[in-house]
Design a protein around this motif. Structure first.
Motif, PDB file in Angstrom:
ATOM      1  N   ASP A 196      57.205  43.791 153.100  1.00  0.00           N
ATOM      2  CA  ASP A 196      55.790  43.692 152.773  1.00  0.00           C
ATOM      3  C   ASP A 196      55.546  44.354 151.419  1.00  0.00           C
ATOM      4  O   ASP A 196      55.696  45.566 151.272  1.00  0.00           O
ATOM      5  N   ALA A 247      52.852  44.861 149.768  1.00  0.00           N
ATOM      6  CA  ALA A 247      51.734  45.810 149.742  1.00  0.00           C
ATOM      7  C   ALA A 247      52.214  47.188 150.195  1.00  0.00           C
ATOM      8  O   ALA A 247      51.813  48.229 149.645  1.00  0.00           O
ATOM      9  N   GLU A 248      53.109  47.193 151.168  1.00  0.00           N
ATOM     10  CA  GLU A 248      53.671  48.462 151.632  1.00  0.00           C
ATOM     11  C   GLU A 248      54.453  49.166 150.536  1.00  0.00           C
ATOM     12  O   GLU A 248      54.458  50.389 150.451  1.00  0.00           O
ATOM     13  N   ALA A 276      51.974  50.843 148.334  1.00  0.00           N
ATOM     14  CA  ALA A 276      51.425  52.023 149.002  1.00  0.00           C
ATOM     15  C   ALA A 276      52.452  53.154 149.013  1.00  0.00           C
ATOM     16  O   ALA A 276      52.116  54.324 148.777  1.00  0.00           O
ATOM     17  N   ARG A 322      51.945  44.065 145.498  1.00  0.00           N
ATOM     18  CA  ARG A 322      52.393  45.446 145.266  1.00  0.00           C
ATOM     19  C   ARG A 322      51.308  46.239 144.544  1.00  0.00           C
ATOM     20  O   ARG A 322      51.001  47.379 144.893  1.00  0.00           O
ATOM     21  N   GLY A 357      48.475  46.982 146.945  1.00  0.00           N
ATOM     22  CA  GLY A 357      48.859  48.037 147.882  1.00  0.00           C
ATOM     23  C   GLY A 357      48.811  49.405 147.217  1.00  0.00           C
ATOM     24  O   GLY A 357      48.341  50.398 147.800  1.00  0.00           O
ATOM     25  N   GLU A 392      45.007  50.311 146.401  1.00  0.00           N
ATOM     26  CA  GLU A 392      44.283  50.654 147.625  1.00  0.00           C
ATOM     27  C   GLU A 392      44.656  52.040 148.136  1.00  0.00           C
ATOM     28  O   GLU A 392      43.803  52.814 148.567  1.00  0.00           O
ATOM     29  N   ARG A 393      45.932  52.340 148.076  1.00  0.00           N
ATOM     30  CA  ARG A 393      46.361  53.640 148.572  1.00  0.00           C
ATOM     31  C   ARG A 393      45.833  54.773 147.693  1.00  0.00           C
ATOM     32  O   ARG A 393      45.380  55.810 148.180  1.00  0.00           O
TER      33      ARG A 393
END
Lengths: 335, 335
Positions: A168, A170-171, A174, A201, A204, A207-208
């Motif tokens: 993932d 996005a992970e 993050a 990416r 993620g 957002e984090r």
DNA sequence: AGGGAGAATGTTACCGTGACCACAAGGACA
DNA sequence: TGTCCTTGTGGTCACGGTAACATTCTCCCT
């Protein structure tokens, strides 16, 4: 060449059969299922094949058996290690199993990918290797109806058409943000390519950062595929927005290397004033000086896993699956 | 999907023909030679194709017409821009003409290349793209007898099997030596990969240096394909042999970049104590700092030329030829 | 000795197209 | 008005294998 020997195209299975004094079917068996032929017969057939210089015609065989022993691979480009690595290992692994790989390049265009899929299906491949999950519903339906093994790599965010191998993105973003935060960073920047996975990416990451209530001082979208030069240009464009101490996430190691190069020229200390983390663990991030922190993902391994999954699915039905490949942050000298 | 619509594999040309009220042959003509079909008939056929979701079977078509509309490309690796660039442009250009490219990777092993050629010929490609001239006489004969277009790229030193597109690598080495000599250099070093073309460049360089009666202070053979890390390791190994002012030729820009990186760490001034010239004009040599002098050769252009030659030869017989592509030394900041 | 199983090989019938040739219809031309 | 050519279309068959089934032969077991 011995007298009576014939050339490539003209020798067919019936010629070999006649020479060896057997039926064509027996020649076919010697080549495809040798254990169903007695040793003496097989030897005679092999001798005839050798003498005549027979080369089987896989087009004819494919038509008859409805198996082309060929896989179509569609990737955006092979100019980046991100895709050349898995394509390389996939091709090698499939070759061992007797499959050839037909390569198609889609750029980063979805329509182009759709067109390539349609075009390549006319060759009746035994399987498809794609990059990222197919988004067009029409193509998805086409692929599902075709009942072909479809291995999608590099992205696990979406629903798999068949098997999806990757992680993932996005992970990843993050995780990089968290990594920076643990190092005490409070100000962040991103330089990210305009491609689907880099975008995930970046999101993620952003957002984090926001979630932690921290500050994003600069964000810049680069062309895809992005280059060292894009990284340099990107850094030049955001250099005015950087504070005393900023943590930068680049969408690839090329971008990160470009950013680092440009930062040095601007007298910005790395990592003290500007910490940098790239993505991909390309050779350059490891071998340049100072070595750049990055996210390791094993493209070669993904290619091998894709080949394994492909062969499994060719030989027996298998359920749809989503296979996660681990990624790992490698702290080096730039963070 | 409308009622009555059938799936991919099951719809064949006879189904379309029945639906459109024409003979199968007419459907075939609509797809392959549209100008031989009247407009109203063609429209009816196209509608039937659309309604049934017909997808032609190129395997069957290939068997019948003895043209596979497929080209086999065999390169050592796609991990280097040296080969990924021409493969990319070649694939794109051939796709426009309706050809697909089957990719095979040979490493740098000659036996592997021979085996790949044999294997891929079983698919009856309409042409072959190879890297460097074929050396095995048996394979050469096989290819000549097969009467297939064979485009060999990257090397013009040897006798072409059919068409050869590239340049003389020994000349490149000599040109780099001359370039250094014109800048007043008298002491030289080489870091060169153990692959056929890099070896030619190295030999051309060394011979020219010797011919000028000048000194080769160090020569080091690296693995192929060689990496940045190989360049660094190579420089570490020869660092003791470098004099006050040495000119180094690297077999690729990666090697050159590695050498420069390592030189800086050893406190060697570039270019004053160590002048460096790479090969290939990869992005890194242009975008790193200081930018590295290199030899520009246009891999992308070679791929396009290869596609052009391939299509010419597919459509009409053509004589064997050797096509020279210019190379150019790009002086930048490291010389 | 008879019957059945299994191994080795042969026979038949396609796989889905496109090349080739036949043929009908219509217009041009003498 | 008849002949010839062109254009559009159809029929037949071959492309070079392999799947599926048939056949033959051997050997083993009861």
């Amino acid at each position: 060449m011995r007298p009576g020997r014939t050339t490539l195209a003209s020798v067919k299975i019936t010629d070999v059969a006649a020479r060896a004094g057997v039926a064509p079917m027996t020649v076919s068996r010697v080549l495809n299922t040798p254990d169903r032929v007695s040793a003496p017969t097989a030897a005679r057939v092999r001798a005839a094949i050798e003498e005549l210089g027979y080369m089987p015609n896989l087009i004819a065989g494919g038509l008859s058996s409805r198996r082309s022993r060929m896989i179509a691979a569609i990737v955006p480009t092979i100019a980046s290690p991100m895709f050349s690595a898995p394509v390389q290992t996939f091709t090698d692994a499939m070759a061992v199993a007797g499959y050839h790989v037909m390569l198609a390049l889609s750029g980063y265009s979805e329509e182009s990918e759709d067109a390539q899929i349609r075009a390549v299906l006319a060759r009746r491949p035994d399987g498809l290797l794609l990059t990222g999950a197919v988004r067009s519903p029409a193509i998805r339906k086409l692929l599902r109806d075709s009942n072909l093994p479809v291995v999608e790599i590099w992205d696990t965010a979406e629903e798999p058409t068949d098997v999806l191998i990757g992680f993932d993105h996005a992970e990843v973003g993050a995780a990089v943000a968290d990594f920076f935060v643990r190092q005490g960073h409070t100000h962040f920047a991103v330089l990210s390519a305009r491609d689907p996975r880099a975008t995930l990416r970046r999101k993620g990451f952003v957002e984090r950062v926001t979630h932690h209530g921290l500050t994003l001082v600069a964000e810049r979208i680069l062309e895809a595929p992005s280059s060292i030069e894009d990284g340099r240009r990107g850094l030049r464009q955001i250099v005015g927005q950087l504070g005393q101490r900023t943590a930068l996430f680049g969408s690839s190691d090329l971008v990160a290397f470009g950013a680092m190069t440009e930062a040095k020229l601007h007298g910005i200390a790395v990592p003290d004033q500007l910490a940098i983390c790239g993505f991909g663990d390309f050779e350059i991030s490891r071998a340049c000086h100072p070595p750049i922190s990055t996210v390791h993902v094993d493209g070669a391994e993904i290619g091998e896993m894709a080949a394994r999954e492909m062969l499994t699915r060719i030989n027996s039905a298998a359920n749809s699956a989503r296979i996660s490949v681990p990624f790992q942050i490698l702290p080096r000298a730039t963070t």
